[in-house]
Design an enzyme around this catalytic site. Structure first.
Site, short mmCIF file in Angstrom:
data_model
loop_
_atom_site.label_atom_id
_atom_site.label_comp_id
_atom_site.label_asym_id
_atom_site.label_seq_id
_atom_site.Cartn_x
_atom_site.Cartn_y
_atom_site.Cartn_z
N LYS A 425 33.40 52.14 55.19
CA LYS A 425 34.54 52.44 56.14
C LYS A 425 35.49 51.25 56.16
O LYS A 425 35.14 50.46 56.89
CB LYS A 425 34.36 52.87 57.56
N TYR A 426 36.53 51.16 55.32
CA TYR A 426 37.50 50.00 55.07
C TYR A 426 38.45 49.65 56.15
O TYR A 426 38.77 50.83 56.98
CB TYR A 426 38.36 50.11 53.80
#
Length: 819
Positions: A425-426
């Site tokens: 999850k950037y």
């Protein structure tokens, strides 16, 4: 379907910030602040006066000039604030009076649109729309709201279909689709001056009225209630009001302010009764009604089931024939039940309703443009609507959403050992990228945020990437990719935080001006070469994305990179999954997105289960457990919690319209002896907690809640609608402590002009064992920030979006949060 006034495959020319329903906080400066010592606060709940009266505002200035007590004024003004019936005002001889309408909040079975409205030669009267808004704003019943909107739409369809599109935009408090936003761009002073000019009241009079009601619509209603005009004015029409708002939105250059005020004055002069109230609320971008997008689509679908336009519509399986309706016993007003009756004919009607509602919602989330949808409905009804209004390159799709979970154990429990993908999850900005090859060879590119805002001009490097990608893949004609745009270090390829990404200009950036390079991390492919992929399982969509478009780093460093999200599949085993999770945490990333790879199949073990099977399709605008997000702040035991003090709140929107949401929280400052605001919180609460919170902090009880700041506290750049008496402590968890331009908490300890705030705060519990002096203080907050060793992220402190889902859960979302 008739063609739209906007080209589908060209970037929208409307570039603006994300539209937000700012609620009452935007209106604090509408007429100035009230004196906290003189004005008694009013309740946020809508009052229903038993005997509404018209206020004699002609004598108001005289009374004020002789120093009439504000208590007397407040008592007078409170007579007319939130009526739920349409009120006829006084008019000059020869002037057309506001018509009286029958109730719209009745069972649609017994409602006759032919007799409920007297046709006007030029369209639907705005007073009829105001009547519907007044009815909706005066009830909390979802059934009454849907009945009112359904009956309103049916009347419009029958008498003047051309008014349907303007009605939808006015009811939704918008002017255009979300991807091509038109903003009114009018400040409170323009509206205030227009009301002064039309009513003849002084600024002091308006301030007094506003301090009593807290709503500009109520102020305008009272101020104009006794105003006389020398000549009768033609009635306002729905179409003319909408066109006037479009003129206001398109006023540019020198003299725009005067022109906008002139248009507003013309509207106010012609407005009568409830028209005044809702006209000003529309101009203030705060209708204060409980009708949200889902309600509008539901009512619109029901309206077309009950009201065919052509003989061809009557052949539709979704049409409710007169024979069917005549066999249904109408339900009397006031006795509507939430559960449907067992009447066979009504069950058949409800089944048609459900099919039509599902159809229209599905079309809207894939093609969110009322212009195109209304054109198609008026032309061909509900039949084949998805084919006539398809998913289209250039028109963003509402993104799929993930449900928060707290451990891998919960993942395995919910997915029952079905295979899933764990994706990094950037810490970037979600971006839906549209691209297509035009007939002249040029490549159209559109970049849209998770709120469907057009960001194309913000990311010229992403547009250049699509040019390069299509050059590499000459056989590609069109695509829509769901991705995360992340700031990177070009030299090393390492990821930067959202704080770095937020340093980019918001719009009108040229490729040569790009100072913060980015990479596009693609994680889904939802459209390719004319084929809609939404219904395919995630494994198939992902494989097609990776094989068709491999990772790509352009030679030109100004062009964005194209990469796939880093991931680990559950089929690799639990040990690699755990190692991947620990790696994500050690790199200070936000967490993981966990996505079901294949559709769940009912087998002998779950054959008896009644729950709906999980699907691996791309569920636009839905929050399901096919997509789950595991964030490090959700995991029990990870990181310290904070003990914070609730010191204020904002009016809720949509489902939470009668509750406080979000809530402003503060730390304790021992040097000052009072709290200092640190963040908003709207996650972790249950409906029961919201209700008790509204009871504890009610504007009817001035000892705990007030529109004015009666208690010592410092709010910095936050501007809550109401203030709470600091008296309790809540345990709060969050993702990170971050620098914020609106918070001044621990500002003197950060060596910065900015204070500290909490990112993604989530309520844990009420700390009855602590007093406010035992809450977390500035030193504790600053130590948490320092311990993050540079992983803090900048937060603008005012980007919370109030989102509700069917399960009643609450989540705090931001632009930089991917799903």
């Amino acid at each position: 379907m008739s063609s739209s006034k906007r080209p589908l495959n060209s970037a929208s020319s409307a570039k603006s910030k994300r539209r937000k329903n700012e609620g009452q906080s935007r209106l604090d400066s509408f007429f100035g602040h009230a004196s906290p010592s003189k004005v008694k606060p009013d309740s946020p709940k809508k009052r229903v006066p038993k005997d509404p009266e018209i206020i004699d505002v002609d004598s108001l200035d005289n009374e004020l000039s002789t120093n009439q007590s504000s208590a007397s004024l407040s008592q007078t003004a409170s007579l007319q604030l939130h009526p739920i019936t349409f009120i006829q005002t006084q008019h000059e001889p020869g002037e057309t009076s506001a018509p009286q309408y029958t109730s719209l909040a009745v069972d649609p079975i017994s409602f006759d649109p032919q007799t409920a409205y007297v046709p006007h030669s030029n369209g639907i009267l705005y007073s009829f729309l105001a009547h519907a808004l007044s009815t909706v704003s005066g009830t909390r019943s979802r059934i009454a709201i849907l009945d009112t909107l359904t009956n309103y739409f049916r009347t419009v369809i029958v008498h003047h279909p051309q008014s349907l599109l303007p009605s939808l935009y006015l009811l939704s408090n918008t002017l255009s689709p979300p991807y091509s936003v038109l903003e009114l761009n009018i400040g409170p002073s323009i509206i205030s001056h227009a009301i002064q000019q039309v009513s003849g009241l002084s600024s002091a009079s308006l301030k007094k009225l506003y301090s009593s009601s807290g709503d500009p619509g109520d102020v305008a209603f009272i101020a104009k209630s006794n105003t006389r005009t020398l000549l009768p004015h033609p009635p306002l029409l729905v179409t003319s009001v909408y066109k006037s708002l479009l003129k206001i939105a398109t006023c540019k250059g020198q003299g725009a302010t005067k022109e906008k005020q002139k248009i507003i004055e013309k509207l106010l002069v012609s407005a009568k009764g409830e028209e005044i109230r809702f006209l000003v609320r529309t101009l203030s971008q705060n209708l204060r009604v409980g009708a949200v997008r889902t309600s509008l689509l539901t009512a619109l679908a029901r309206g077309f089931v009950l009201t065919p336009l052509t003989p061809a519509h009557k052949e539709s399986s979704l049409y409710a024939s007169p024979d069917l309706l005549s066999s249904i016993q109408p339900i009397a007003t006031g006795s509507r039940k939430k559960k449907p009756t067992t009447e066979i004919a009504r069950d058949e009607l409800l089944a048609k309703f459900r099919l039509a509602e599902h159809l229209l919602r599905k079309v809207f989330v894939q093609h969110p443009d009322y212009d195109h949808i209304v054109d198609a409905l008026l032309e061909g009804g509900l039949d084949d609507l998805p084919e006539r209004v398809p998913l289209t390159v250039g028109i963003p799709v509402y993104p799929a959403l993930g449900s928060p979970i707290r451990s891998f154990d919960e993942v395995f429990e919910r997915l029952n050992d079905m295979p899933f993908a764990a994706e990094l999850k950037y810490d970037g900005q979600r971006a839906q990228i549209h691209a297509s090859r035009q007939s002249d060879g040029r490549i159209y590119t559109g970049v849209f945020s998770r709120h469907l805002e057009d960001m194309t001009s913000k990311y010229p490097d992403v547009a250049a990437l699509m040019q390069a990608l299509f050059k590499q893949h000459q056989d590609t004609q069109s695509l829509i990719i769901d991705s995360e745009v992340v700031a990177i270090d070009c030299a090393t390829g390492s990821l930067k935080s959202f704080q770095a990404l937020s340093g980019r200009a918001r719009k009108d950036v040229s490729l040569q001006e790009v100072e913060i390079p980015v990479a596009v991390f693609a994680f889904d492919l939802i459209y390719l070469d004319g084929n809609v992929l939404l219904e395919r399982p995630f494994r198939a969509r992902r494989n097609l994305l990776r094989t068709r478009f491999p990772a790509f780093i352009p030679e030109n460093k100004l062009v964005a990179r194209f990469q796939h999200v880093e991931s680990c599949d559950s089929e690799e085993g639990q040990v690699p999954l755990q190692n991947f999770w620990e790696s994500v945490v050690s790199r200070h990333q936000e967490g993981l997105m966990l996505k079901l790879l294949d559709d769940e199949v009912r087998d002998s073990e779950n054959a008896e289960r009644k729950r709906k099977l999980l699907s691996a399709v791309y569920d636009a605008d839905k929050r399901t457990f096919s997509w789950m997000k595991l964030k490090k702040d959700y995991v029990s035991g990870l990181g310290d919690s904070l003990d914070l003090i609730p010191i204020g709140a904002w009016y809720g929107n949509g489902r939470k319209v009668n509750w406080w949401s979000p809530v402003l929280l503060g730390i304790w400052d021992p040097s000052r002896g009072y709290p200092v605001a640190v963040c908003k919180c709207m996650s972790g609460f249950t409906d029961a907690f919201y209700k008790t919170l509204s009871e504890r902090y009610s504007l009817d009880d001035a000892t705990n809640c007030s529109k004015s700041r009666l208690w010592h506290c410092e709010v910095g750049g936050f501007k809550p609608d109401v203030y709470f008496k600091p008296q309790e402590v809540w345990e709060i968890r969050g993702a990170d402590v971050t620098l914020s331009p609106v918070s001044i908490a621990a500002q003197h300890l950060t060596s910065s002009s900015k204070g500290l705030s909490l990112r993604f705060p989530r309520f844990v519990r009420l700390r009855d064992d602590k007093s406010i002096t035992q809450a977390s203080d500035a030193s504790f907050l600053a130590n948490m920030w320092r311990s993050q060793q540079g992983k803090s992220k900048e937060d603008d402190g005012d980007e919370l979006i109030d989102i509700s889902n069917d399960s009643g859960g609450d989540y705090a979302e931001m632009d930089n949060e991917s799903e």
